[in-house]
Scaffold this active site. Structure first.
Site, mmCIF file in Angstrom:
data_model
loop_
_atom_site.group_PDB
_atom_site.id
_atom_site.type_symbol
_atom_site.label_atom_id
_atom_site.label_comp_id
_atom_site.label_asym_id
_atom_site.label_seq_id
_atom_site.Cartn_x
_atom_site.Cartn_y
_atom_site.Cartn_z
ATOM 1 N N CYS A 116 0.816 -1.222 0.000
ATOM 2 C CA CYS A 116 0.000 0.000 0.000
ATOM 3 C C CYS A 116 0.850 1.272 0.000
ATOM 4 O O CYS A 116 0.311 2.368 -0.163
ATOM 5 C CB CYS A 116 -0.949 -0.001 1.185
ATOM 6 S SG CYS A 116 -1.956 -1.485 1.270
ATOM 7 N N HIS A 240 -2.722 7.061 2.533
ATOM 8 C CA HIS A 240 -3.263 5.761 2.120
ATOM 9 C C HIS A 240 -4.613 5.578 2.803
ATOM 10 O O HIS A 240 -4.784 5.917 3.978
ATOM 11 C CB HIS A 240 -2.299 4.644 2.523
ATOM 12 C CG HIS A 240 -2.881 3.282 2.359
ATOM 13 N ND1 HIS A 240 -3.527 2.893 1.203
ATOM 14 C CD2 HIS A 240 -2.945 2.217 3.202
ATOM 15 C CE1 HIS A 240 -3.956 1.645 1.342
ATOM 16 N NE2 HIS A 240 -3.613 1.215 2.544
ATOM 17 N N ASN A 270 -10.220 -0.074 0.896
ATOM 18 C CA ASN A 270 -8.760 -0.028 0.786
ATOM 19 C C ASN A 270 -8.355 -0.573 -0.585
ATOM 20 O O ASN A 270 -8.504 -1.764 -0.841
ATOM 21 C CB ASN A 270 -8.160 -0.872 1.921
ATOM 22 C CG ASN A 270 -6.638 -0.905 1.893
ATOM 23 O OD1 ASN A 270 -6.010 -0.536 0.912
ATOM 24 N ND2 ASN A 270 -6.057 -1.387 2.982
HETATM 25 O O1 UT7 Z 1 -3.498 -1.318 3.932
HETATM 26 C C1 UT7 Z 1 -2.917 -1.800 5.086
HETATM 27 C C2 UT7 Z 1 -3.629 -2.973 5.557
HETATM 28 N N1 UT7 Z 1 -4.629 -2.979 6.515
HETATM 29 C C3 UT7 Z 1 -4.978 -2.069 7.460
HETATM 30 O O2 UT7 Z 1 -4.517 -0.981 7.532
HETATM 31 C C4 UT7 Z 1 -6.000 -2.495 8.451
HETATM 32 C C5 UT7 Z 1 -5.615 -2.086 9.844
HETATM 33 N N2 UT7 Z 1 -6.569 -2.579 10.831
HETATM 34 C C6 UT7 Z 1 -7.821 -2.091 10.909
HETATM 35 O O3 UT7 Z 1 -8.242 -1.234 10.141
HETATM 36 C C7 UT7 Z 1 -8.697 -2.600 12.037
HETATM 37 O O4 UT7 Z 1 -7.902 -3.310 12.950
HETATM 38 C C8 UT7 Z 1 -9.857 -3.511 11.541
HETATM 39 C C9 UT7 Z 1 -10.881 -2.665 10.807
HETATM 40 C C10 UT7 Z 1 -9.328 -4.606 10.627
HETATM 41 C C11 UT7 Z 1 -10.546 -4.156 12.751
HETATM 42 O O5 UT7 Z 1 -11.004 -3.160 13.643
HETATM 43 P P1 UT7 Z 1 -10.670 -3.268 15.221
HETATM 44 O O6 UT7 Z 1 -11.362 -2.165 15.865
HETATM 45 O O7 UT7 Z 1 -9.186 -3.337 15.329
HETATM 46 O O8 UT7 Z 1 -11.362 -4.635 15.601
HETATM 47 P P2 UT7 Z 1 -10.706 -5.969 16.188
HETATM 48 O O9 UT7 Z 1 -9.862 -6.648 15.145
HETATM 49 O O10 UT7 Z 1 -10.082 -5.654 17.489
HETATM 50 O O11 UT7 Z 1 -11.991 -6.844 16.419
HETATM 51 C C12 UT7 Z 1 -13.015 -6.441 17.337
HETATM 52 C C13 UT7 Z 1 -14.152 -7.430 17.204
HETATM 53 C C14 UT7 Z 1 -13.721 -8.886 17.198
HETATM 54 O O12 UT7 Z 1 -14.672 -9.624 17.904
HETATM 55 P P3 UT7 Z 1 -14.381 -10.062 19.445
HETATM 56 O O13 UT7 Z 1 -13.141 -10.890 19.383
HETATM 57 O O14 UT7 Z 1 -14.204 -8.781 20.192
HETATM 58 O O15 UT7 Z 1 -15.629 -10.812 19.795
HETATM 59 C C15 UT7 Z 1 -13.784 -9.272 15.755
HETATM 60 O O16 UT7 Z 1 -14.011 -10.649 15.551
HETATM 61 O O17 UT7 Z 1 -14.823 -7.220 15.960
HETATM 62 C C16 UT7 Z 1 -14.957 -8.468 15.281
HETATM 63 N N3 UT7 Z 1 -15.003 -8.223 13.850
HETATM 64 C C17 UT7 Z 1 -16.140 -7.910 13.206
HETATM 65 N N4 UT7 Z 1 -17.397 -7.747 13.631
HETATM 66 C C18 UT7 Z 1 -18.339 -7.415 12.722
HETATM 67 C C19 UT7 Z 1 -13.980 -8.244 12.966
HETATM 68 N N5 UT7 Z 1 -14.451 -7.966 11.735
HETATM 69 C C20 UT7 Z 1 -15.787 -7.754 11.868
HETATM 70 C C21 UT7 Z 1 -16.802 -7.409 10.955
HETATM 71 N N6 UT7 Z 1 -18.053 -7.262 11.415
HETATM 72 N N7 UT7 Z 1 -16.571 -7.235 9.617
#
Ligand code: UT7
Length: 315
Positions: A116, A240, A270
């Site tokens: 990215c 980005h 993204n």
């Molecule tokens: O281009 C570079 C590559 N990528 C990035 O820059 C992505 C960087 N990371 C992020 O943007 C964020 O970490 C995410 C958007 C991927 C996730 O957001 P978060 O606030 O960090 O959530 P998390 O991974 O801590 O997950 C929180 C909860 C989890 O459930 P539990 O374990 O708390 O029960 C996940 O399983 O949210 C759950 N979860 C979802 N729930 C509903 C993860 N994806 C989803 C979803 N819908 N699509």
């Protein structure tokens, strides 16, 4: 792990364009078949919809044609084509070969994979190559991440989209385009974001988020301090587009005026190497930048790579 260099050859961006596939995939589309919700996606990422379709070469060709038209430059007058992508159409040849042949460019062409951060890497590389005698470059970011994303995995499926963005960059002694830049990589972070051949993107989202904010803030701060520029002096911030929350956190820490950051992630998701040129195109077309304005670009991605550049706009 990181290198700040200055004094690149003079250059100016004379054309820009974006290309997005026609198919719009909304959060409601995911809600209908995965354990997710529009509210979660919007709150955690800022994404409302993204586009799926095309190939990396077809999107790149469309974006390049638009940028050439805007610049009033014939493809045959381009002597350098750099295509930033992590989703090449084929293993061999490089996707830039397909684009080069279809457009009828001359000279050199190659793909660059810095995930990215790829577009900013490619832009700095192109301008550096003016030192070696190249005069007119097409720099394009194009990615079709939907092809390498598991559409049944809610943790990644909702995040990524397809698209391309391109610029024409021309050598000139009269304008200093890149005032400073900072390209880097921390290979110890490879395991938090990768995709094997024939596999799907694997990502530790929370850790990538944490590292992305830190890497972007540190890299952008190096670029700003290298030229004695404050965040408040940045007229346009083109980051980005991975997550709205990451952009807001970076803006806050760098002291950039929030209204000066360009946001397209809500409509594109993204798009990896494409996100910076897509955002730049939208901002320039909207009249958000004038000659002499300082533009800060930044990207981060798998590797983990990062890249920042401070540009002075001048047409
Ligand atoms: O281009 C570079 C590559 N990528 C990035 O820059 C992505 C960087 N990371 C992020 O943007 C964020 O970490 C995410 C958007 C991927 C996730 O957001 P978060 O606030 O960090 O959530 P998390 O991974 O801590 O997950 C929180 C909860 C989890 O459930 P539990 O374990 O708390 O029960 C996940 O399983 O949210 C759950 N979860 C979802 N729930 C509903 C993860 N994806 C989803 C979803 N819908 N699509």
């Amino acid at each position: 792990m990181s290198g700040l260099r200055q004094s690149l050859p003079g250059a100016t961006i004379t054309g820009w364009a974006a290309a997005l596939p026609d198919t719009v995939v909304t959060n409601a589309d995911f809600e209908a078949r995965l354990d997710t919700s529009d509210a979660w996606i919007v709150e955690r990422t800022g994404i409302r919809e993204r586009r799926f379709g095309g190939t990396t070469s077809t999107l790149a060709i469309e974006a390049c044609r638009g940028a050439l038209k805007r610049a009033g430059v014939e493809a045959g007058d381009v002597d350098l084509l750099i295509l930033a992508t992590t989703t090449p159409d084929k293993r061999v040849p490089a996707t830039s070969s397909i684009v080069h042949a279809e457009l009828g460019c001359r000279g050199a062409a190659f793909d660059l994979n810095a995930a990215c951060a790829g577009f900013v890497y490619a832009l700095v590389t192109a301008v550096s190559m003016f030192q070696a005698g190249f005069r007119r470059a097409l720099v394009v970011g194009s990615d079709t991440l939907s092809r390498i994303t598991d559409q049944d995995d809610r943790g990644t499926a909702v995040l990524f989209g397809d698209g391309a963005g391109a610029v024409v960059v021309e050598a000139t002694p009269d304008h200093e385009l890149i005032l400073s830049h900072d390209l880097g990589l921390d290979g110890s972070l490879l395991p938090i974001l990768y995709c094997n051949h024939a596999g799907y993107i694997q990502m530790e989202g929370r850790e990538v988020y944490r590292r992305a904010v830190r890497a972007t803030v540190e890299s952008a701060a190096r670029v700003l301090s290298g030229t004695g520029t404050s965040g408040a002096e940045v007229k346009l911030f083109v980051p980005h587009q991975a997550n709205r929350r990451i952009i807001d956190a970076v803006v806050d820490r760098l002291g950039i005026v929030p209204e000066r950051s360009v946001i397209v992630v809500d409509r594109t998701g993204n798009t990896s190497a494409s996100s910076v040129p897509i955002a730049l195109t939208e901002a320039v077309e909207a009249g958000r930048v004038e000659d002499g304005d300082l533009i800060l670009m930044s990207g981060f991605g798998a590797g983990m790579t990062w890249a920042s550049a401070l540009l002075r706009w001048g047409t």
